[in-house]
Design a protein around this motif. Structure first.
Motif, PDB file in Angstrom:
ATOM      1  N   ASP A  76     -37.296 -17.632  61.226  1.00 15.82           N
ATOM      2  CA  ASP A  76     -37.116 -17.512  62.681  1.00 15.82           C
ATOM      3  C   ASP A  76     -35.379 -16.419  62.483  1.00 15.82           C
ATOM      4  OD1 ASP A  76     -35.048 -19.281  61.713  1.00 15.82           O
ATOM      5  OD2 ASP A  76     -35.288 -20.062  63.917  1.00 15.82           O
ATOM      6  N   ILE A  77     -35.179 -16.499  61.354  1.00 14.93           N
ATOM      7  CA  ILE A  77     -34.107 -15.825  61.041  1.00 14.93           C
ATOM      8  C   ILE A  77     -33.758 -13.902  61.464  1.00 14.93           C
ATOM      9  CG2 ILE A  77     -31.566 -15.119  59.648  1.00 14.93           C
ATOM     10  CD1 ILE A  77     -32.149 -17.394  58.282  1.00 14.93           C
ATOM     11  N   VAL A  78     -33.497 -13.708  62.805  1.00  9.38           N
ATOM     12  CA  VAL A  78     -33.475 -11.748  63.482  1.00  9.38           C
ATOM     13  C   VAL A  78     -32.655 -11.088  62.774  1.00  9.38           C
ATOM     14  CG1 VAL A  78     -35.226 -12.980  64.759  1.00  9.38           C
ATOM     15  CG2 VAL A  78     -32.488 -12.448  65.496  1.00  9.38           C
ATOM     16  N   PHE A  79     -31.113 -11.762  62.061  1.00  5.73           N
ATOM     17  CA  PHE A  79     -30.491 -10.664  61.637  1.00  5.73           C
ATOM     18  C   PHE A  79     -29.445 -12.017  61.487  1.00  5.73           C
ATOM     19  CE2 PHE A  79     -25.586  -8.881  62.739  1.00  5.73           C
ATOM     20  CZ  PHE A  79     -26.089  -7.719  62.420  1.00  5.73           C
ATOM     21  N   ALA A  80     -28.262 -11.143  59.959  1.00 10.12           N
ATOM     22  CA  ALA A  80     -27.646 -11.783  59.252  1.00 10.12           C
ATOM     23  C   ALA A  80     -26.178 -11.309  59.700  1.00 10.12           C
ATOM     24  CB  ALA A  80     -27.930 -12.019  58.345  1.00 10.12           C
ATOM     25  N   THR A  81     -25.624 -11.774  59.813  1.00  9.21           N
ATOM     26  CA  THR A  81     -23.457 -11.287  59.650  1.00  9.21           C
ATOM     27  C   THR A  81     -22.664 -11.652  58.156  1.00  9.21           C
ATOM     28  OG1 THR A  81     -21.777 -10.913  60.746  1.00  9.21           O
ATOM     29  CG2 THR A  81     -22.903 -12.529  61.620  1.00  9.21           C
ATOM     30  N   GLN A  82     -22.403 -11.466  58.094  1.00  7.74           N
ATOM     31  CA  GLN A  82     -21.329 -11.861  56.378  1.00  7.74           C
ATOM     32  C   GLN A  82     -20.261 -10.763  57.656  1.00  7.74           C
ATOM     33  OE1 GLN A  82     -18.455 -10.412  55.174  1.00  7.74           O
ATOM     34  NE2 GLN A  82     -18.414 -11.701  53.589  1.00  7.74           N
ATOM     35  N   VAL A  83     -18.772 -12.214  57.274  1.00  9.83           N
ATOM     36  CA  VAL A  83     -17.460 -12.040  57.839  1.00  9.83           C
ATOM     37  C   VAL A  83     -16.092 -11.442  56.941  1.00  9.83           C
ATOM     38  CG1 VAL A  83     -18.302 -13.114  60.032  1.00  9.83           C
ATOM     39  CG2 VAL A  83     -17.335 -14.511  58.077  1.00  9.83           C
ATOM     40  N   GLY A  84     -16.669 -11.794  56.022  1.00 11.57           N
ATOM     41  CA  GLY A  84     -15.592 -10.615  55.384  1.00 11.57           C
ATOM     42  C   GLY A  84     -15.153 -11.023  54.363  1.00 11.57           C
ATOM     43  N   ASP A  85     -14.325 -10.355  53.095  1.00 10.37           N
ATOM     44  CA  ASP A  85     -14.094 -11.476  51.903  1.00 10.37           C
ATOM     45  C   ASP A  85     -15.482 -11.243  51.045  1.00 10.37           C
ATOM     46  OD1 ASP A  85     -11.620 -10.798  52.414  1.00 10.37           O
ATOM     47  OD2 ASP A  85     -10.657 -12.876  52.495  1.00 10.37           O
ATOM     48  N   VAL A  86     -15.711 -10.010  51.070  1.00 11.80           N
ATOM     49  CA  VAL A  86     -17.323 -10.264  49.968  1.00 11.80           C
ATOM     50  C   VAL A  86     -16.910 -10.085  48.912  1.00 11.80           C
ATOM     51  CG1 VAL A  86     -19.489  -8.676  49.894  1.00 11.80           C
ATOM     52  CG2 VAL A  86     -17.712  -8.324  51.959  1.00 11.80           C
ATOM     53  N   TRP A  87     -15.523  -9.583  48.089  1.00 12.73           N
ATOM     54  CA  TRP A  87     -15.186 -10.196  46.850  1.00 12.73           C
ATOM     55  C   TRP A  87     -13.881 -10.203  47.461  1.00 12.73           C
ATOM     56  CZ3 TRP A  87     -17.730  -4.825  48.339  1.00 12.73           C
ATOM     57  CH2 TRP A  87     -16.499  -4.098  48.967  1.00 12.73           C
ATOM     58  N   GLN A  88     -13.317 -10.142  45.376  1.00 11.20           N
ATOM     59  CA  GLN A  88     -11.693 -11.654  45.491  1.00 11.20           C
ATOM     60  C   GLN A  88     -10.489 -10.590  45.542  1.00 11.20           C
ATOM     61  OE1 GLN A  88     -10.477 -13.817  46.198  1.00 11.20           O
ATOM     62  NE2 GLN A  88     -10.418 -15.512  44.943  1.00 11.20           N
TER      63      GLN A  88
END
Length: 423
Positions: A76-88
Motif C-alpha cells: 500500500d506504499i504509493v510514494f516515498a520521500t527522502q528528506v535530505g542528507d543522502v550522503w555524508q
C-alpha cells in the motif's frame, strides 16, 4: 497563530469538525518517509574502513523493503520521500557560483570530521552508493529526493563571521555557507535515469534540486514538492508557480531543515545561510513566504535534527498545516550490538516513517508509525526502544510512554474535506 506540539500530557489526536461533502474515494494508502541516510552511505561506515558491517547494506534493505511493499508489488506504499542528507561528506572547498558572487572562504574549525575538508570518497563511493540504493525503487513507485546540507559540494566558513570559541552556542564555530549541487545533480537531476520521462515527475527547478511529483491514489490526486536546503527565493517562486499549475490539489512539501524537536521552525545560526546570503530562506521564512500563503499545502516533512517533532500551525486561510520531523541518523544500537565502541560511528538502525492515510469518510486521519528494516519491528514492539534512544536524542525528561508516542501516533485532518473534498 495557533500551534499544537508534542508535550507531556498533550493528546495528539485533534478534534474533528467537518461538514459532510462529496469526496472522491482515495482508499487507504501509505507514504514512506526516509530520514537522513548519510551515515549508511558514509565511506567510513563500511567493512573496508574497519566498521563491523557495511552500513550501506542497511540503506539498501530500506529501499528493498519499500519496493516490496509498494502498491505495484501488492502493498500500500504509493510514494516515498527522502528528506535530505543522502550522503555524508563534501567534495569541494568552495563552488564557482559563490566565488563569482564574491563570497570569501576560510577553513572550518574542527567541530567535526565532516567539516575538516572535502573527500575524494564522496564521489568515488558515497554518491554511487546512493544511486544504487534508489535504483531499487526505480519503476516501483513515484519518489522524491531533496538535497540536505551534506549533499552540497562545498562547506566553508565565512571570514566575516569567524569562529568564536568562547561562545557557548552554535556560533562558536562561526557561520558557514554551503554551495554547489553538481554532485547532487549527477545523481538526481531532472534528466537522471530516475526522473526523465516519468509522467509523475511534473516539474523541476535548479536542475532538479527542487522538484515536483504528482501521484494518484484511487480517484484522488496529490502533489508533492521537494525543496532544497534553506530554499532560496528562486526556489520559492518556482514552487508557487507549480502550485498555481495544480490549483487546489492537496500538497505535501518535503525539505531537509524545517522543524525542531519542540515543534518550532528550526533555526540553527551556524547553519543559517540566510544570515550570509539574502537569497536564502531559513525555515521561518519558508513558512512565511510559501507555506502559510498557499492553502493547498497541508503537510510538511523534514529531517536534519536528530529525533522527532510534530506541530500544527494555521495558515493565512485559517486552515491547519501539519509539520513533522523525523531523523534517526544518530542511532547506533546496531553498532553497539556488534561490539563497536565509538559512539560517533552512528548509523540510524534502519528506522523510517510510515504515514498511512485514511481520507474517506467524515474523519480523515493519518496514522504515523516508525519501522526498522533491521529489527523488522515497529518502535512500539521493542521493549527497550526508549532506553536505547530517549536520552541520546535529548529527551531524557520524557516518560517512556511520552517518548514512544513521538514515533507512533495518529492525527486527524478536521478541515481536509472543506479544503479538498471536491478535488
Amino acid at each position: 497563530m495557533k500551534r499544537f506540539r508534542f508535550a507531556a500530557g498533550t493528546a495528539l489526536a485533534l478534534l474533528a469538525s467537518t461538514t459532510a461533502m462529496a469526496q472522491p474515494k482515495c482508499g487507504q494508502f501509505t507514504i514512506a518517509m526516509i530520514p537522513d541516510t548519510q551515515n549508511y552511505t558514509d565511506y567510513t561506515h563500511q567493512k573496508a574502513a574497519g566498521y563491523p558491517l557495511d552500513g550501506v547494506e542497511l540503506f539498501y534493505e530500506q529501499m528493498r523493503w519499500i519496493a516490496a511493499n509498494a502498491r505495484s508489488a501488492g502493498g500500500d506504499i504509493v510514494f516515498a520521500t527522502q528528506v535530505g542528507d543522502v550522503w555524508q561528506h563534501y567534495s569541494e572547498w568552495t563552488d564557482p557560483e559563490h566565488e563569482a558572487r564574491g563570497f570569501k572562504a576560510m577553513p572550518n574549525s574542527g567541530s567535526s570530521e565532516v567539516a575538516e575538508g572535502p573527500r575524494k570518497e564522496t564521489r568515488a563511493f558515497e554518491i554511487p552508493a546512493a544511486i544504487r540504493g534508489f535504483e531499487i525503487l526505480k519503476g516501483k513507485l513515484p519518489f522524491s529526493v531533496v538535497p540536505g546540507n551534506h549533499d552540497y559540494d562545498a562547506l566553508w566558513t565565512d571570514p566575516a563571521y569567524p569562529p568564536q570559541p568562547e561562545r557557548k552556542d552554535s556560533l562558536r564555530i562561526g557561520l558557514r555557507h554551503l554551495g554547489g549541487l553538481d554532485g547532487f545533480r549527477s545523481a538526481f537531476s531532472d534528466q537522471s535515469e530516475f526522473f526523465k520521462g516519468q509522467p509523475w515527475y511534473v516539474d523541476a527547478h535548479d536542475g532538479g534540486a527542487d522538484s515536483a511529483q504528482l501521484f494518484t491514489v484511487g480517484k484522488c490526486r496529490f502533489l508533492h514538492i521537494g525543496l532544497q536546503f534553506d530554499a532560496p527565493d528562486a526556489s520559492l517562486a518556482w514552487a508557487k508557480r507549480v502550485l498555481h499549475r495544480f490549483p487546489g490539489v492537496p500538497t505535501i512539501v518535503s525539505t531537509h531543515k524545517y522543524l525542531d524537536r519542540d515543534g518550532s521552525h528550526a533555526d540553527t545560526p551556524a547553519l543559517d545561510q540566510s544570515i550570509l546570503d539574502h537569497r536564502d530562506n531559513n525555515p521561518q521564512m519558508v513558512w512565511d513566504k510559501l507555506i502559510s500563503e498557499n492553502d493547498q499545502i497541508f503537510l510538511v516533512l523534514s529531517g536534519h535534527i536528530g529525533g522527532q517533532g510534530y506541530s500544527v500551525d494555521r495558515n493565512l486561510a485559517g486552515h491547519e498545516v501539519h509539520q513533522m520531523l523525523a531523523d534517526y541518523q544518530g542511532r547506533w544500537q546496531v553498532a553497539k550490538e556488534l561490539g563497536w565502541k565509538n559512539a560517533n560511528a552512528t548509523l540510524g538502525d534502519g528506522w523510517m516513517r510510515l504515514l498511512t492515510f485514511r481520507l474517506d469518510g467524515s474523519k480523515p486521519s493519518v496514522r504515523v508509525r516508525t519501522w526498522s528494516t533491521f529489527y523488522k519491528k515497529f518502535s512500539t514492539e521493542l521493549p527497550d526502544y526508549a532506553a536505547w534512544y530517549k536520552a541520546h536524542e535529548g529527551m531524557a525528561k520524557l516518560s517512556d510512554a511520552e517518548y514512544l508516542k513521538r514515533d507512533d501516533f495518529s492525527f486527524e485532518l478536521p478541515d481536509y474535506q472543506a479544503r479538498f473534498g471536491r478535488k
